[in-house]
Design an enzyme around this catalytic site. Sequence first.
Site, short mmCIF file in Angstrom:
data_model
loop_
_atom_site.label_atom_id
_atom_site.label_comp_id
_atom_site.label_asym_id
_atom_site.label_seq_id
_atom_site.Cartn_x
_atom_site.Cartn_y
_atom_site.Cartn_z
N ASP A 138 3.25 -9.14 7.95
CA ASP A 138 4.32 -8.21 8.37
C ASP A 138 4.01 -6.79 7.91
OD1 ASP A 138 6.66 -7.42 9.57
OD2 ASP A 138 7.99 -8.25 8.04
N ARG A 163 7.66 0.16 7.78
CA ARG A 163 8.93 -0.17 7.10
C ARG A 163 8.70 -0.99 5.84
NH1 ARG A 163 8.40 -3.06 11.63
NH2 ARG A 163 7.81 -5.23 11.30
N ASN A 164 7.54 -1.62 5.72
CA ASN A 164 7.23 -2.44 4.55
C ASN A 164 6.24 -1.79 3.58
OD1 ASN A 164 8.98 -4.43 5.37
ND2 ASN A 164 7.42 -5.56 6.51
N ASP A 180 7.30 -6.14 0.55
CA ASP A 180 7.86 -7.17 1.43
C ASP A 180 6.88 -8.29 1.76
OD1 ASP A 180 10.73 -6.90 2.72
OD2 ASP A 180 10.01 -4.95 2.03
#
Length: 302
Positions: free
Chosen positions: A163, A167-168, A181
């Site tokens: 992922d 955003r991570n 994350d």
Amino acid sequence: LKGDPESTEISKPVHSDWEIPRSSLTLGKVLGKGQFGEVRLGELRKRGVTQTVAVKTLKEFAEDRDKEDLKGELDILVTVGRHDNIISLVGACTVEGPLVLVVEYAPNGCLKDWLKDNRPEELNQTDIPSSGIQLPMDQLIMFGIDIANGMSHLAAMQCVHRDLAARNVLLGKNLTAKISDFGLSRDIYEESEYVTSTKSQLPVRWLAYESLFYHVYTTQSDVWSFGILLWEIMTMGKKPYGQTTGKELMKLLPTGYRLEKPAVCPQDVYDVMTICWETLPENRPTFPQLRATLDRIIQDHT
Ligand code: ADE
């Protein structure tokens, strides 16, 4: 490592070296919310010293899958160990209540937000390349170098992230990029690839060709996601493939269609992205190679 799903609420600490008494944590404002639960600012008191931390908790009626993901994230962080470009584990509360994960606090927030907050106004209005818009290009390439660095360590520790996206990624002091994350991460020590049986909720726009079509996840599929992340960086936080739907993407990718060069992006940086999107995983660069290439590009630019 997989453990049983019940182990989030058993009374023996799973990683006793990392166990934190619940009473030594004070929770502050919410830093982020997800469907799983939330991340809060926290203060951890230990032998009279107070440390600012980030605290990840599950919502009250979390599903077993979310509990397993958070437990998995703890296992991965313990296994992966310390690295400047990976968010570090401070500890966890695993006994006498729901699992709470305590990690390093990144004072400059998430990379995606930083990119959007620092996007020049003109970039929203034009698709015309190089119309005099100045981007903090060295800083942007530095983010790429940091992330390639952290991913090299992760890959060496036999871990696939699954992922990797802006955003991570979190930003520490001096805007050091830190991969975060690990809820969907997997240890691939035994198999070298991870194959999911069901269609888990994964972000289609960041997925490699083989992940999208065959549910296969390897370090080389993380490299594809890294290419998408570089594109997010060079567009200052735009959404990959814009209005194109996931369904349309599944028709387009086999035809050789890929993301276009962003309006303000050096050709050599775009070349790095495009080799990350080679259909055959073995034709993509490795993370150490990506780090070396970006190092060379930043030298050439200055
Ligand atoms: N948001 C989510 N996790 C965070 C962290 N560790 N530091 C700062 N902001 C965050």
